[in-house]
Design an enzyme around this catalytic site. Sequence first.
Site, short mmCIF file in Angstrom:
data_model
loop_
_atom_site.label_atom_id
_atom_site.label_comp_id
_atom_site.label_asym_id
_atom_site.label_seq_id
_atom_site.Cartn_x
_atom_site.Cartn_y
_atom_site.Cartn_z
N TYR A 146 1.56 -18.54 -22.58
CA TYR A 146 1.35 -19.99 -22.55
C TYR A 146 -0.03 -20.30 -21.95
CZ TYR A 146 2.44 -24.94 -21.91
OH TYR A 146 2.44 -26.32 -21.97
N ASP A 272 4.95 -17.43 -10.60
CA ASP A 272 5.24 -18.86 -10.44
C ASP A 272 4.16 -19.45 -9.51
OD1 ASP A 272 8.10 -20.52 -10.79
OD2 ASP A 272 6.81 -21.28 -9.21
N1 UDP Z 1 12.45 -24.14 -10.23
C1 UDP Z 1 13.52 -24.07 -9.35
N2 UDP Z 1 14.79 -24.13 -9.87
C2 UDP Z 1 15.04 -24.31 -11.19
C3 UDP Z 1 13.96 -24.40 -12.09
C4 UDP Z 1 12.66 -24.32 -11.58
O1 UDP Z 1 13.34 -23.91 -8.13
O2 UDP Z 1 16.22 -24.37 -11.56
C5 UDP Z 1 11.07 -24.09 -9.70
C6 UDP Z 1 10.14 -23.11 -10.43
O3 UDP Z 1 10.26 -21.82 -9.85
C7 UDP Z 1 8.79 -23.75 -10.18
C8 UDP Z 1 9.07 -25.24 -10.15
O4 UDP Z 1 10.48 -25.36 -9.91
O5 UDP Z 1 8.26 -23.36 -8.94
C9 UDP Z 1 8.73 -25.95 -11.45
O6 UDP Z 1 9.31 -25.23 -12.50
P1 UDP Z 1 9.32 -25.74 -14.00
O7 UDP Z 1 10.00 -24.68 -14.81
O8 UDP Z 1 9.88 -27.11 -14.08
O9 UDP Z 1 7.80 -25.88 -14.44
P2 UDP Z 1 6.44 -25.10 -14.13
O10 UDP Z 1 5.66 -26.04 -13.29
O11 UDP Z 1 6.72 -23.82 -13.40
O12 UDP Z 1 5.83 -24.85 -15.48
#
Ligand code: UDP
Length: 309
Positions: A146, A272
Amino acid sequence: MKTILVTGGCGFIGSNLCMRLLNENNKVICVDNLYSSKIENIKNCMNNQNFTFINHNIIEPLHIDNCIDEIYHLACPASPPIYQKDPIYTLKTNFIGTMNLLELARIKSSKILLSSTSEIYGEPQISPQPETYRGNVNTIGIRSCYDEGKRIAETLFMDYHNKYNLQTRIVRIFNTYGPNMDKHDGRVVTNFINQILNNESITLYGDGSQTRSFQYIDDLLDGIIKLMNSDYIYPINIGNPNEITIKQLAYILGELTNSELKITYKPLPLDDPTNRNPDIQLAKKILNWEPKVELRSGLIKTIKYLQNC
Ligand code: UDP
């Protein structure tokens, strides 16, 4: 009346954009292959005579008879678990798909806007992130399809502008939420809201100290439409600088739903990002844009949407 093509028009951002463009009295051609989106998202557009839906995978060249004034190129799976399911498909969408759209824009002399992403900053070493920051991206990790896909798409946009004088626009979108998000996209806002509404524990990845800056969909649409109407060809951040930790997000959602939070800690996914915060000085200066929707009021609308779908 303009004719506007939206790729990824059945997705979360695309479907909201199609509706907005129709309401502003444009003809809208929505192109989507429903890989990570839903036809139900455009059900309110379908009975509008200015709306056309084309089921097409942009990895294949796209031929359109009409004149096209503008193209919003949004097509690409955007949720980490979904874009990681088939990384080569994600890369092809961003590279071959973007080339196909740029070729269409060249043939039709259309303006074309790319939905790029804050992901191009990778694991940022400065905060907030201005557009001049070149990022810190892992080229071989699970998020690379991505992140690097969007980076090559930005490069293609600049090269088409330089070679063909194509009217290109590049928006770097930070985390966005709101109605029409896919309930099962696996992202944090939808996961947490679903889990709270189902009285389940929320899944907090890592210790929840990582940060994100969440913007409401309407603010994003204002920003990208202003960008399309400007003549600015370089990348521009559109996001809400209100940076919070993921744990704070969980507590805000608990408070808005009057729920007592139960938390299950899960390992932090690889690569992450620890933080994300847009520097929006450029958007303020060039587009006279800044976000207006406060986090709590946007989340209330999103909770209502998810309760009813
Ligand atoms: N996250 C979390 N629990 C979940 C899904 C995501 O703690 O059930 C965390 C993930 O590890 C990241 C943040 O929330 O740090 C945002 O994740 P998301 O997948 O929404 O988008 P990203 O910004 O990573 O593309």
